[in-house]
Design a protein around this motif. Structure first.
Motif, PDB file in Angstrom:
ATOM      1  N   ARG A   1       0.839  -1.278   0.078  1.00  0.00           N
ATOM      2  CA  ARG A   1      -0.056  -0.046  -0.061  1.00  0.00           C
ATOM      3  C   ARG A   1       0.882   1.328   0.064  1.00  0.00           C
ATOM      4  O   ARG A   1       0.539   2.053  -0.552  1.00  0.00           O
ATOM      5  CB  ARG A   1      -1.043   0.118   1.169  1.00  0.00           C
ATOM      6  CG  ARG A   1      -2.002   1.214   1.209  1.00  0.00           C
ATOM      7  CD  ARG A   1      -3.034   0.766   2.123  1.00  0.00           C
ATOM      8  NE  ARG A   1      -3.928   2.081   2.207  1.00  0.00           N
ATOM      9  CZ  ARG A   1      -4.068   3.154   2.771  1.00  0.00           C
ATOM     10  NH1 ARG A   1      -3.025   3.605   3.541  1.00  0.00           N
ATOM     11  NH2 ARG A   1      -4.734   4.141   2.513  1.00  0.00           N
ATOM     12  N   ARG A   2       1.948   1.357   0.831  1.00  0.00           N
ATOM     13  CA  ARG A   2       2.854   2.459   0.669  1.00  0.00           C
ATOM     14  C   ARG A   2       3.362   2.645  -0.485  1.00  0.00           C
ATOM     15  O   ARG A   2       3.623   3.832  -1.067  1.00  0.00           O
ATOM     16  CB  ARG A   2       4.084   2.105   2.086  1.00  0.00           C
ATOM     17  CG  ARG A   2       3.383   2.323   3.329  1.00  0.00           C
ATOM     18  CD  ARG A   2       4.424   2.042   4.390  1.00  0.00           C
ATOM     19  NE  ARG A   2       4.134   2.133   5.676  1.00  0.00           N
ATOM     20  CZ  ARG A   2       4.930   2.073   6.615  1.00  0.00           C
ATOM     21  NH1 ARG A   2       6.109   1.521   6.489  1.00  0.00           N
ATOM     22  NH2 ARG A   2       4.293   2.211   7.977  1.00  0.00           N
ATOM     23  N   ARG A   3       3.907   1.512  -1.298  1.00  0.00           N
ATOM     24  CA  ARG A   3       4.527   1.691  -2.503  1.00  0.00           C
ATOM     25  C   ARG A   3       3.259   2.254  -3.411  1.00  0.00           C
ATOM     26  O   ARG A   3       3.773   3.037  -4.453  1.00  0.00           O
ATOM     27  CB  ARG A   3       5.047   0.297  -3.036  1.00  0.00           C
ATOM     28  CG  ARG A   3       6.285   0.052  -2.222  1.00  0.00           C
ATOM     29  CD  ARG A   3       6.696  -1.371  -2.595  1.00  0.00           C
ATOM     30  NE  ARG A   3       8.019  -2.008  -2.123  1.00  0.00           N
ATOM     31  CZ  ARG A   3       8.545  -2.960  -2.196  1.00  0.00           C
ATOM     32  NH1 ARG A   3       7.944  -3.878  -2.933  1.00  0.00           N
ATOM     33  NH2 ARG A   3       9.483  -3.332  -1.511  1.00  0.00           N
ATOM     34  N   GLY A   4       2.155   1.865  -3.370  1.00  0.00           N
ATOM     35  CA  GLY A   4       1.216   2.281  -4.309  1.00  0.00           C
ATOM     36  C   GLY A   4       0.835   3.716  -4.250  1.00  0.00           C
ATOM     37  O   GLY A   4       0.776   4.317  -5.213  1.00  0.00           O
ATOM     38  N   LEU A   5       0.710   4.074  -2.857  1.00  0.00           N
ATOM     39  CA  LEU A   5       0.415   5.571  -2.540  1.00  0.00           C
ATOM     40  C   LEU A   5       1.599   6.178  -3.067  1.00  0.00           C
ATOM     41  O   LEU A   5       1.262   7.278  -3.640  1.00  0.00           O
ATOM     42  CB  LEU A   5      -0.022   5.733  -0.981  1.00  0.00           C
ATOM     43  CG  LEU A   5      -1.222   4.861  -0.606  1.00  0.00           C
ATOM     44  CD1 LEU A   5      -1.159   5.168   0.884  1.00  0.00           C
ATOM     45  CD2 LEU A   5      -2.270   5.512  -1.145  1.00  0.00           C
ATOM     46  N   ALA A   6       2.878   5.966  -3.029  1.00  0.00           N
ATOM     47  CA  ALA A   6       4.123   6.589  -3.427  1.00  0.00           C
ATOM     48  C   ALA A   6       3.719   6.764  -4.799  1.00  0.00           C
ATOM     49  O   ALA A   6       4.253   8.090  -5.538  1.00  0.00           O
ATOM     50  CB  ALA A   6       5.281   6.106  -2.795  1.00  0.00           C
ATOM     51  N   ALA A   7       3.736   5.898  -5.707  1.00  0.00           N
ATOM     52  CA  ALA A   7       3.646   5.813  -6.878  1.00  0.00           C
ATOM     53  C   ALA A   7       2.461   6.772  -7.358  1.00  0.00           C
ATOM     54  O   ALA A   7       2.435   7.425  -8.367  1.00  0.00           O
ATOM     55  CB  ALA A   7       3.273   4.278  -7.608  1.00  0.00           C
ATOM     56  N   GLU A   8       1.489   6.804  -6.827  1.00  0.00           N
ATOM     57  CA  GLU A   8       0.472   7.632  -7.168  1.00  0.00           C
ATOM     58  C   GLU A   8       0.544   8.959  -6.928  1.00  0.00           C
ATOM     59  O   GLU A   8       0.208   9.992  -7.832  1.00  0.00           O
ATOM     60  CB  GLU A   8      -0.945   7.316  -6.385  1.00  0.00           C
ATOM     61  CG  GLU A   8      -1.362   5.831  -6.878  1.00  0.00           C
ATOM     62  CD  GLU A   8      -2.735   5.614  -5.945  1.00  0.00           C
ATOM     63  OE1 GLU A   8      -3.133   6.329  -4.868  1.00  0.00           O
ATOM     64  OE2 GLU A   8      -3.507   4.683  -6.115  1.00  0.00           O
ATOM     65  N   ARG A   9       1.051   9.294  -5.957  1.00  0.00           N
ATOM     66  CA  ARG A   9       1.807  10.699  -5.682  1.00  0.00           C
ATOM     67  C   ARG A   9       2.906  11.236  -6.362  1.00  0.00           C
ATOM     68  O   ARG A   9       2.613  12.475  -6.946  1.00  0.00           O
ATOM     69  CB  ARG A   9       2.449  10.810  -4.095  1.00  0.00           C
ATOM     70  CG  ARG A   9       1.274  10.878  -3.134  1.00  0.00           C
ATOM     71  CD  ARG A   9       1.872  11.336  -1.768  1.00  0.00           C
ATOM     72  NE  ARG A   9       2.824  10.094  -1.168  1.00  0.00           N
ATOM     73  CZ  ARG A   9       2.557   9.309  -0.537  1.00  0.00           C
ATOM     74  NH1 ARG A   9       1.344   9.075  -0.189  1.00  0.00           N
ATOM     75  NH2 ARG A   9       3.573   8.629   0.007  1.00  0.00           N
ATOM     76  N   ALA A  10       3.464  10.321  -7.150  1.00  0.00           N
ATOM     77  CA  ALA A  10       4.617  10.692  -7.960  1.00  0.00           C
ATOM     78  C   ALA A  10       4.085  10.705  -9.435  1.00  0.00           C
ATOM     79  O   ALA A  10       4.270  11.846 -10.095  1.00  0.00           O
ATOM     80  CB  ALA A  10       5.781   9.590  -8.191  1.00  0.00           C
ATOM     81  N   ALA A  11       2.953  10.079  -9.757  1.00  0.00           N
ATOM     82  CA  ALA A  11       2.369  10.406 -10.895  1.00  0.00           C
ATOM     83  C   ALA A  11       1.694  11.323 -11.055  1.00  0.00           C
ATOM     84  O   ALA A  11       1.416  12.358 -11.755  1.00  0.00           O
ATOM     85  CB  ALA A  11       1.358   9.080 -11.154  1.00  0.00           C
ATOM     86  N   ALA A  12       1.067  11.783  -9.769  1.00  0.00           N
ATOM     87  CA  ALA A  12       0.185  13.200  -9.919  1.00  0.00           C
ATOM     88  C   ALA A  12       1.204  14.432  -9.895  1.00  0.00           C
ATOM     89  O   ALA A  12       0.847  15.479 -10.432  1.00  0.00           O
ATOM     90  CB  ALA A  12      -0.565  13.115  -8.535  1.00  0.00           C
ATOM     91  N   GLY A  13       2.313  14.328  -9.275  1.00  0.00           N
ATOM     92  CA  GLY A  13       3.229  15.421  -9.129  1.00  0.00           C
ATOM     93  C   GLY A  13       3.763  15.602 -10.709  1.00  0.00           C
ATOM     94  O   GLY A  13       4.411  16.706 -11.173  1.00  0.00           O
ATOM     95  N   GLU A  14       3.964  14.701 -11.615  1.00  0.00           N
ATOM     96  CA  GLU A  14       4.423  14.715 -12.714  1.00  0.00           C
ATOM     97  C   GLU A  14       3.479  15.342 -13.615  1.00  0.00           C
ATOM     98  O   GLU A  14       3.955  15.803 -14.953  1.00  0.00           O
ATOM     99  CB  GLU A  14       4.605  13.292 -13.391  1.00  0.00           C
ATOM    100  CG  GLU A  14       5.864  12.639 -12.575  1.00  0.00           C
ATOM    101  CD  GLU A  14       6.349  11.293 -13.184  1.00  0.00           C
ATOM    102  OE1 GLU A  14       5.576  10.985 -13.941  1.00  0.00           O
ATOM    103  OE2 GLU A  14       7.401  10.589 -12.637  1.00  0.00           O
ATOM    104  N   GLN A  15       2.004  15.327 -13.472  1.00  0.00           N
ATOM    105  CA  GLN A  15       1.184  15.958 -14.240  1.00  0.00           C
ATOM    106  C   GLN A  15       1.306  17.399 -14.226  1.00  0.00           C
ATOM    107  O   GLN A  15       1.578  18.107 -13.024  1.00  0.00           O
ATOM    108  CB  GLN A  15      -0.433  15.540 -13.872  1.00  0.00           C
ATOM    109  CG  GLN A  15      -0.393  14.020 -14.186  1.00  0.00           C
ATOM    110  CD  GLN A  15      -1.914  13.525 -13.659  1.00  0.00           C
ATOM    111  OE1 GLN A  15      -2.654  14.379 -13.109  1.00  0.00           O
ATOM    112  NE2 GLN A  15      -2.239  12.293 -13.598  1.00  0.00           N
ATOM    113  N   PRO A  16       1.093  18.158 -15.248  1.00  0.00           N
ATOM    114  CA  PRO A  16       1.202  19.440 -15.425  1.00  0.00           C
ATOM    115  C   PRO A  16       0.026  20.250 -14.654  1.00  0.00           C
ATOM    116  O   PRO A  16      -0.957  19.525 -14.742  1.00  0.00           O
ATOM    117  CB  PRO A  16       1.189  19.872 -17.047  1.00  0.00           C
ATOM    118  CG  PRO A  16       0.417  18.631 -17.690  1.00  0.00           C
ATOM    119  CD  PRO A  16       0.552  17.369 -16.875  1.00  0.00           C
TER     120      PRO A  16
END
Length: 221
Positions: free
Chosen positions: A206-221
């Motif tokens: 779950r931690r890895r999944g949430l981290a990946a989601e946050r990273a993906a959201a940060g990459e979006q313009p």
């Protein structure tokens, strides 16, 4: 757990090389295939097992032997339906839902009957059932982040539980009665240890999944 495809590999109806059906079989698997039928048999065996177990007050050795036979068949079908589904891609939505339900139902029926008859302490039944239900709910909790695979320890735990419950179902005496106590003790230890390991895996996943989601959201313009 799943179905015989109408066709696989270009619509020829022939299995793919190596004796395994093609990927198209996953989407074409029929409800009425051997893996699903074995799962259904296991579900039907649950009330049959309970009736046999409780005949004549639940202490007749002959009825207990028949109950053991029903329990053993149920546990064996659990092995074969999973193997068939994985080998031949016989995957259906029914199988995904019914197979784990059947697994939990036959084990719960055995444990509850044994505790109700006074053969097994209720706390043992409670620990095992709490673990099984908790892990199932936890899998749903993290399912959007990934799947927690069945571990080798989990498979050994299942084998120990099945063996222990089967030995308690039989009217054993003497050294065998002592042996079943230690087999059940091993099953309880494995139940707790593997349960804690699944909790650890779920938290990490779950931690890895949430981290990946946050990273993906940060990459979006």
């Amino acid at each position: 757990m799943t179905g015989v495809p109408a066709s696989a590999g270009g619509g020829t109806g022939r299995p793919a090389p190596g004796g395994k059906l093609g990927a198209a079989a996953v989407n074409q698997a029929s409800l009425w295939n051997i893996a699903n039928i074995l799962t259904m048999v296991r579900l039907v065996l649950v009330p049959g097992f309970v009736l046999l177990m409780l005949q004549d007050g639940g202490y007749d050795p002959a009825w207990r032997a028949w109950a053991w036979a029903a329990f053993a068949v149920a546990m064996i079908t659990d092995v074969f339906d999973g193997h068939l589904a994985r080998t031949y891609n016989l995957v259906t939505d029914f199988g995904k839902i019914a197979d784990p339900i059947a697994d939990k139902a036959i084990m719960a029926a055995g444990l509850i009957c044994l505790s109700a008859l006074g053969d097994l302490p209720w706390w043992v039944t409670g620990v095992i059932l709490f673990r099984e239900l908790g892990i199932t709910l936890m899998r749903f909790w993290v399912i959007r982040h990934g799947v927690i695979p069945a571990s080798r320890g989990g498979k050994v735990k299942t084998l120990a539980q099945g063996t222990a419950v089967g030995m308690y179902v039989l009217a054993l005496t003497g050294p065998l009665a002592t042996l079943r106590f230690w087999v059940m003790a091993l099953a309880v230890v494995l139940t707790v240890v593997t349960g804690l390991d699944y909790v650890r895996q779920a938290i990490v996943l779950r931690r890895r999944g949430l981290a990946a989601e946050r990273a993906a959201a940060g990459e979006q313009p």
